[in-house]
Design a protein around this motif. Structure first.
Motif, PDB file in Angstrom:
ATOM      1  N   LEU A 168       0.829  -1.206   0.000  1.00  0.00           N
ATOM      2  CA  LEU A 168       0.000   0.000   0.000  1.00  0.00           C
ATOM      3  C   LEU A 168       0.862   1.253   0.000  1.00  0.00           C
ATOM      4  O   LEU A 168       0.635   2.194  -0.773  1.00  0.00           O
ATOM      5  CB  LEU A 168      -0.917   0.006   1.228  1.00  0.00           C
ATOM      6  N   VAL A 169       1.827   1.321   0.905  1.00  0.00           N
ATOM      7  CA  VAL A 169       2.664   2.510   1.022  1.00  0.00           C
ATOM      8  C   VAL A 169       3.401   2.768  -0.293  1.00  0.00           C
ATOM      9  O   VAL A 169       3.500   3.912  -0.760  1.00  0.00           O
ATOM     10  CB  VAL A 169       3.653   2.352   2.195  1.00  0.00           C
ATOM     11  N   THR A 170       3.895   1.705  -0.904  1.00  0.00           N
ATOM     12  CA  THR A 170       4.619   1.855  -2.171  1.00  0.00           C
ATOM     13  C   THR A 170       3.676   2.235  -3.308  1.00  0.00           C
ATOM     14  O   THR A 170       3.954   3.148  -4.103  1.00  0.00           O
ATOM     15  CB  THR A 170       5.351   0.551  -2.519  1.00  0.00           C
ATOM     16  N   GLY A 171       2.543   1.557  -3.394  1.00  0.00           N
ATOM     17  CA  GLY A 171       1.629   1.768  -4.513  1.00  0.00           C
ATOM     18  C   GLY A 171       0.910   3.096  -4.466  1.00  0.00           C
ATOM     19  O   GLY A 171       0.515   3.630  -5.507  1.00  0.00           O
ATOM     20  N   LEU A 172       0.728   3.674  -3.272  1.00  0.00           N
ATOM     21  CA  LEU A 172      -0.007   4.930  -3.163  1.00  0.00           C
ATOM     22  C   LEU A 172       0.884   6.147  -3.368  1.00  0.00           C
ATOM     23  O   LEU A 172       0.390   7.258  -3.569  1.00  0.00           O
ATOM     24  CB  LEU A 172      -0.680   5.028  -1.786  1.00  0.00           C
ATOM     25  N   GLY A 173       2.181   5.987  -3.280  1.00  0.00           N
ATOM     26  CA  GLY A 173       3.078   7.124  -3.403  1.00  0.00           C
ATOM     27  C   GLY A 173       3.606   7.305  -4.804  1.00  0.00           C
ATOM     28  O   GLY A 173       3.404   6.490  -5.696  1.00  0.00           O
ATOM     29  N   GLY A 174       4.295   8.432  -4.985  1.00  0.00           N
ATOM     30  CA  GLY A 174       5.035   8.662  -6.216  1.00  0.00           C
ATOM     31  C   GLY A 174       4.205   9.092  -7.390  1.00  0.00           C
ATOM     32  O   GLY A 174       4.714   9.198  -8.501  1.00  0.00           O
ATOM     33  N   GLU A 175       2.912   9.326  -7.249  1.00  0.00           N
ATOM     34  CA  GLU A 175       2.085   9.767  -8.373  1.00  0.00           C
ATOM     35  C   GLU A 175       1.388  11.074  -8.009  1.00  0.00           C
ATOM     36  O   GLU A 175       1.792  11.769  -7.076  1.00  0.00           O
ATOM     37  CB  GLU A 175       1.080   8.671  -8.731  1.00  0.00           C
ATOM     38  N   ALA A 176       0.313  11.393  -8.728  1.00  0.00           N
ATOM     39  CA  ALA A 176      -0.412  12.635  -8.469  1.00  0.00           C
ATOM     40  C   ALA A 176      -1.033  12.600  -7.074  1.00  0.00           C
ATOM     41  O   ALA A 176      -1.331  11.538  -6.541  1.00  0.00           O
ATOM     42  CB  ALA A 176      -1.505  12.813  -9.520  1.00  0.00           C
ATOM     43  N   PRO A 177      -1.234  13.775  -6.472  1.00  0.00           N
ATOM     44  CA  PRO A 177      -1.816  13.828  -5.132  1.00  0.00           C
ATOM     45  C   PRO A 177      -3.177  13.128  -5.086  1.00  0.00           C
ATOM     46  O   PRO A 177      -3.955  13.169  -6.047  1.00  0.00           O
ATOM     47  CB  PRO A 177      -1.968  15.325  -4.868  1.00  0.00           C
ATOM     48  N   LEU A 178      -3.436  12.480  -3.967  1.00  0.00           N
ATOM     49  CA  LEU A 178      -4.693  11.751  -3.791  1.00  0.00           C
ATOM     50  C   LEU A 178      -5.157  11.925  -2.353  1.00  0.00           C
ATOM     51  O   LEU A 178      -4.366  11.819  -1.413  1.00  0.00           O
ATOM     52  CB  LEU A 178      -4.505  10.267  -4.099  1.00  0.00           C
ATOM     53  N   THR A 179      -6.444  12.196  -2.191  1.00  0.00           N
ATOM     54  CA  THR A 179      -7.053  12.328  -0.862  1.00  0.00           C
ATOM     55  C   THR A 179      -8.084  11.228  -0.684  1.00  0.00           C
ATOM     56  O   THR A 179      -8.963  11.037  -1.537  1.00  0.00           O
ATOM     57  CB  THR A 179      -7.734  13.696  -0.692  1.00  0.00           C
ATOM     58  N   LEU A 180      -7.981  10.494   0.416  1.00  0.00           N
ATOM     59  CA  LEU A 180      -8.948   9.454   0.761  1.00  0.00           C
ATOM     60  C   LEU A 180      -9.803   9.951   1.924  1.00  0.00           C
ATOM     61  O   LEU A 180      -9.282  10.295   2.988  1.00  0.00           O
ATOM     62  CB  LEU A 180      -8.233   8.164   1.166  1.00  0.00           C
ATOM     63  N   ILE A 181     -11.114  10.008   1.721  1.00  0.00           N
ATOM     64  CA  ILE A 181     -12.040  10.427   2.772  1.00  0.00           C
ATOM     65  C   ILE A 181     -12.741   9.186   3.318  1.00  0.00           C
ATOM     66  O   ILE A 181     -13.419   8.467   2.567  1.00  0.00           O
ATOM     67  CB  ILE A 181     -13.075  11.432   2.228  1.00  0.00           C
ATOM     68  N   LEU A 182     -12.557   8.934   4.610  1.00  0.00           N
ATOM     69  CA  LEU A 182     -13.236   7.828   5.293  1.00  0.00           C
ATOM     70  C   LEU A 182     -14.316   8.416   6.180  1.00  0.00           C
ATOM     71  O   LEU A 182     -14.030   9.012   7.226  1.00  0.00           O
ATOM     72  CB  LEU A 182     -12.232   7.024   6.126  1.00  0.00           C
ATOM     73  N   ASP A 183     -15.556   8.265   5.753  1.00  0.00           N
ATOM     74  CA  ASP A 183     -16.687   8.854   6.465  1.00  0.00           C
ATOM     75  C   ASP A 183     -17.365   7.784   7.328  1.00  0.00           C
ATOM     76  O   ASP A 183     -17.695   6.699   6.837  1.00  0.00           O
ATOM     77  CB  ASP A 183     -17.688   9.427   5.454  1.00  0.00           C
ATOM     78  N   GLY A 184     -17.566   8.089   8.608  1.00  0.00           N
ATOM     79  CA  GLY A 184     -18.208   7.132   9.504  1.00  0.00           C
ATOM     80  C   GLY A 184     -17.214   6.219  10.193  1.00  0.00           C
ATOM     81  O   GLY A 184     -17.505   5.040  10.438  1.00  0.00           O
ATOM     82  N   LEU A 185     -16.060   6.738  10.547  1.00  0.00           N
ATOM     83  CA  LEU A 185     -15.005   5.918  11.140  1.00  0.00           C
ATOM     84  C   LEU A 185     -15.413   5.322  12.483  1.00  0.00           C
ATOM     85  O   LEU A 185     -14.830   4.324  12.913  1.00  0.00           O
ATOM     86  CB  LEU A 185     -13.732   6.760  11.307  1.00  0.00           C
ATOM     87  N   GLU A 186     -16.429   5.901  13.144  1.00  0.00           N
ATOM     88  CA  GLU A 186     -16.860   5.349  14.443  1.00  0.00           C
ATOM     89  C   GLU A 186     -17.354   3.912  14.327  1.00  0.00           C
ATOM     90  O   GLU A 186     -17.417   3.183  15.324  1.00  0.00           O
ATOM     91  CB  GLU A 186     -17.948   6.223  15.062  1.00  0.00           C
ATOM     92  N   SER A 187     -17.677   3.469  13.105  1.00  0.00           N
ATOM     93  CA  SER A 187     -18.138   2.091  12.906  1.00  0.00           C
ATOM     94  C   SER A 187     -17.011   1.078  13.055  1.00  0.00           C
ATOM     95  O   SER A 187     -17.269  -0.116  13.243  1.00  0.00           O
ATOM     96  CB  SER A 187     -18.766   1.947  11.508  1.00  0.00           C
ATOM     97  N   ILE A 188     -15.775   1.535  12.963  1.00  0.00           N
ATOM     98  CA  ILE A 188     -14.626   0.620  13.028  1.00  0.00           C
ATOM     99  C   ILE A 188     -14.134   0.540  14.472  1.00  0.00           C
ATOM    100  O   ILE A 188     -13.488   1.465  14.979  1.00  0.00           O
ATOM    101  CB  ILE A 188     -13.496   1.090  12.097  1.00  0.00           C
ATOM    102  N   THR A 189     -14.461  -0.565  15.140  1.00  0.00           N
ATOM    103  CA  THR A 189     -14.068  -0.760  16.543  1.00  0.00           C
ATOM    104  C   THR A 189     -13.258  -2.030  16.746  1.00  0.00           C
ATOM    105  O   THR A 189     -12.701  -2.234  17.823  1.00  0.00           O
ATOM    106  CB  THR A 189     -15.319  -0.812  17.436  1.00  0.00           C
TER     107      THR A 189
END
Length: 739
Positions: A116-137
């Motif tokens: 993940l760290v390798t594949g997500l870097g080195g390209e155009a900027p990207l923003t990931l929005i995680l909505d509803g994080l309280e569901s992850i416990t």
């Protein structure tokens, strides 16, 4: 385990009608350069709406991936399959799902996370929005997300939206400056934004009263404001503001019951209901009402519900958001109304043990135990008045039913003393009139005072504050005789009668009584009486020409002012005036200005109080002297005229007449010649020795004192005689008759 992800989870939800653009929040999100952004606020705070609008304008900063989380995603394998699916369109080199056996701890650490760290870097900027994080416990899911957030590649940013305050790794990221945060107070509508939302919902601007009431009820909380606004919009009777607000409040209550209360455990629900009677939630009172686990539950609910608002009282103190408070009150009233009385009484007992009288009186009253409420007031009023907190005592009395106060002679005296502490003698007199009518037998109020004796003391104090010094002197003698030594009542009586004697130029008698008042105030721990007595003694010594004593008393008075915290209370004015007058005598006009400005600031802050008119007049007179010393004739004349007007309001101006008459119509004040009493006995001995040829060391030997003592006394002589050498000091002393 399936890795398919519903399409609707990968795109922002549709925006609601009547959307209000939030440019101030959009700018904050745009300005955030940190790799992690967290929006943490309760249900209905507007997190999703804001992020949906913001995500649509991210073109200049790269692509945006959206993922709405829910309880079905609460497993590490499912969570990361969803995240991979969300970013796949922007990073097609990453797999769209987890392969093989899916997620395991070993696979995560050795393959998935590095990939993940390798594949997500080195390209155009990207923003990931995680909505509803309280569901992850799930522990593994939370831990894996923490691993990821601390290793984000350059150009990749994560925005988290959650109803809960997130835990790890946010504290670490916060310490490293890698996180930007928006909380409930940031997301809340401002009054102007609330007005715009309501105008859009109603089709026209609401009335000022309606807008203010809605904002106060919701505190700018987005869901509450919109729900109540829509209720008003649907109302057939727009003029029925109060009824519409009630119906809107019921709709908000239903929303909160569904989104908050129904999602709690039985233990958490019981905790919130039982503590709903409290104005402030902290571990102590919560434990008294909800059991030993109260502290743990309070911290957890503050983190997860987020409608417990932090207050300034401490790091672990909260209050209910008004919308939540309304819900809890309704539920408690419908489900356990019989428990209300016992809850209030349990809270009152706890606050009484802690000495928190305001809360104790409130809960005793709401618990229907007026006797205990009265006892709390009678136990705590004297200490509060002694510290200058008369307004607090008035607040306690306001919590009691008016008939209860008016029917009890002791409470009437307490009300009178609170009024006197606030500089309101007329109000005090009205309470004293009621006390006389209600008095029965030998009831006591405060330490060592019957109601009749206490009322007599309060009457004398009221006369002083009104400037009625002749009446105060006449009544004060009996008031002093009727009180016990070393009590607050004796201190107050001696101070009041001493003041009356001071203003009528009976300085020796005044000093005796004010000295007794100082002793009694010290013994009783009565800061208010102590500051007042010391300040008046300073003035008394000055007017009697005893400048050395005045300096000592001035230091004591100002030390007491600071120690007790009464620098803004009118009883401190005499101390400030005394210090300013002493400094003027020494020609230190700039320092005198500072001291006198302190007195004037107190008087300006309490135009209806400020002690008796004599003190106010003396303040103006001292200002006149100061301006004369500066050769500011116009300002001196204005101050003198103000002193004359204040003196005219006194029953017997006394010393003011002497001072104003001595000064005459010419406002210029000549420097005061030194007088014999200005020099101490030791200083006069040294002064006589200075007339001869002996050195300072030889003078010390002749007088059997140390060399340093002689040097100190010589410096004092030079200062008091305004001289710079031995010859000048001797000449000045002979001119003024000291030698």
């Amino acid at each position: 385990m399936t890795s398919s992800v519903a399409t609707f989870k990968l795109q922002p939800p549709a925006q609601p009608p009547h959307l209000l653009t939030r440019p101030r929040l959009l700018r904050r999100l745009d300005a955030a350069t940190e790799p992690v952004v967290v929006l943490s606020a309760p249900a209905g705070a507007g997190k999703t709406v804001l992020l949906t609008e913001w995500a649509q304008g991210l073109a200049a900063r790269g692509e945006c991936a959206w993922l709405s989380l829910d309880a079905y995603d609460n497993a590490p394998g499912r969570l990361w399959s969803c995240i991979l699916r969300a970013v796949h369109h922007a990073r097609p080199n990453l797999p769209g799902r987890l392969d093989g056996d899916g997620w395991t701890v070993d696979a995560w650490l050795e393959e998935i996370l590095p990939g993940l760290v390798t594949g997500l870097g080195g390209e155009a900027p990207l923003t990931l929005i995680l909505d509803g994080l309280e569901s992850i416990t799930d522990a593994d899911a939370v831990r894996s997300l923490a691993d990821f957030l601390t290793r984000l590649p350059p150009g990749f940013r994560v925005v988290l939206s959650t109803r809960h305050m997130p835990g790890s790794p946010l504290p670490t990221l916060r310490a490293r400056g890698l996180i930007a945060e928006l909380a409930l107070h940031d997301l809340a509508f401002t009054p102007e934004e609330a007005q715009a939302v309501l105008t859009g919902l109603l089709g026209s601007a609401p009335t000022e009263d309606a807008s203010r009431a809605l904002y106060r009820a919701t505190e700018g909380w987005a869901a509450g404001l919109c729900i109540m606004g829509r209720t008003l919009a649907r109302s057939a009777n727009e003029a029925d503001t109060e009824g519409n607000l009630v119906r809107g409040g019921q709709a908000v209550t239903e929303y909160l019951a569904t989104e908050v209360l129904d999602r709690l455990t039985a233990e958490e629900r019981r905790f919130l209901l039982r503590t709903s009677v409290l104005d402030e939630l902290s571990t102590g009172p919560c434990r008294a009402l909800a059991g030993d686990r109260a502290g743990v539950l309070l911290r957890e609910l503050a983190r997860t519900v987020q409608l417990l608002v932090p207050v300034a009282a401490g790091p672990s103190a909260y209050r209910h958001h008004r919308a939540l408070s309304s819900l809890l009150s309704d539920v408690l009233g419908s489900e356990a109304s019989d428990a209300l009385v016992s809850l209030h009484r349990s809270a009152a007992q706890w606050y009484s043990r802690q000495g928190e009288t305001t809360a104790a009186v409130r809960h005793w009253t709401l618990g229907g135990d007026e006797t205990a409420a009265v006892a709390s007031v009678l136990d705590g009023w004297e200490k509060a008045i002694a510290a200058g907190r008369g307004a607090r005592v008035s607040q306690w009395l306001d919590l009691l039913p008016p008939r209860t106060v008016a029917a009890d002679a002791r409470l009437c005296v307490v009300a009178a003393m609170a009024a006197l502490s606030g500089g309101a003698p007329e109000t005090a007199r009205r309470w004293l009139d009621v006390a006389r009518l209600r008095q029965t037998g030998s009831e006591t109020v405060g330490e060592g005072g019957t109601v009749s004796d206490a009322a007599a003391v309060a009457q004398v104090v009221a006369c002083c504050l009104k400037g009625e010094v002749l009446t105060a002197g006449r009544l004060g003698e009996a008031a002093v005789a009727g009180t016990l030594p070393l009590t607050a009542w004796r201190a107050l009586a001696c101070t009041a009668r001493g003041a009356a004697l001071l203003w009528t130029c009976r300085y020796e008698e005044a000093e005796t009584l004010l000295g007794e008042a100082t002793r009694d105030a010290h013994a009783a721990g009565h800061g208010l009486a102590l500051v007042r007595a010391l300040g008046l003694r300073t003035l008394c010594a000055l007017l009697a020409g005893r400048h050395e004593l005045a300096r000592v008393l001035s230091d004591e008075a100002l030390e007491a002012v600071e120690a007790v915290g009464l620098s803004r209370h009118f009883v401190s004015v005499a101390a400030y005036i005394g210090r300013a007058a002493l400094l003027l005598e020494e020609g230190r006009t700039e320092e005198a200005e500072v001291a006198l400005a302190g007195a004037e600031a107190v008087l300006a802050g309490s135009p209806g109080t400020g002690g008796e008119p004599h003190v106010r007049a003396l303040c103006h007179f001292t200002r006149s002297r100061l301006e004369s010393a500066r050769r500011n004739t116009d300002a001196a004349r204005e101050a003198r005229e103000a002193a004359e007007r204040a003196a005219a309001r006194c029953e017997a101006p006394g010393v003011l007449t002497v001072l104003l008459g001595r000064a005459g119509r010419e406002t210029a004040v000549a420097p005061t010649a030194p007088r014999p009493q200005d020099l101490s006995v030791g200083e006069r001995r040294v002064l006589r020795a200075l007339c001869g040829p002996l050195t300072l060391r030889e003078i010390a030997s002749e007088l059997y004192v140390s060399h340093n003592t002689v040097k100190t006394q010589v410096r004092a002589i030079f200062r008091k005689l305004d001289a710079h050498d031995r010859g000048g000091a001797v000449a000045r002393a002979r001119e003024s008759g000291v030698l």
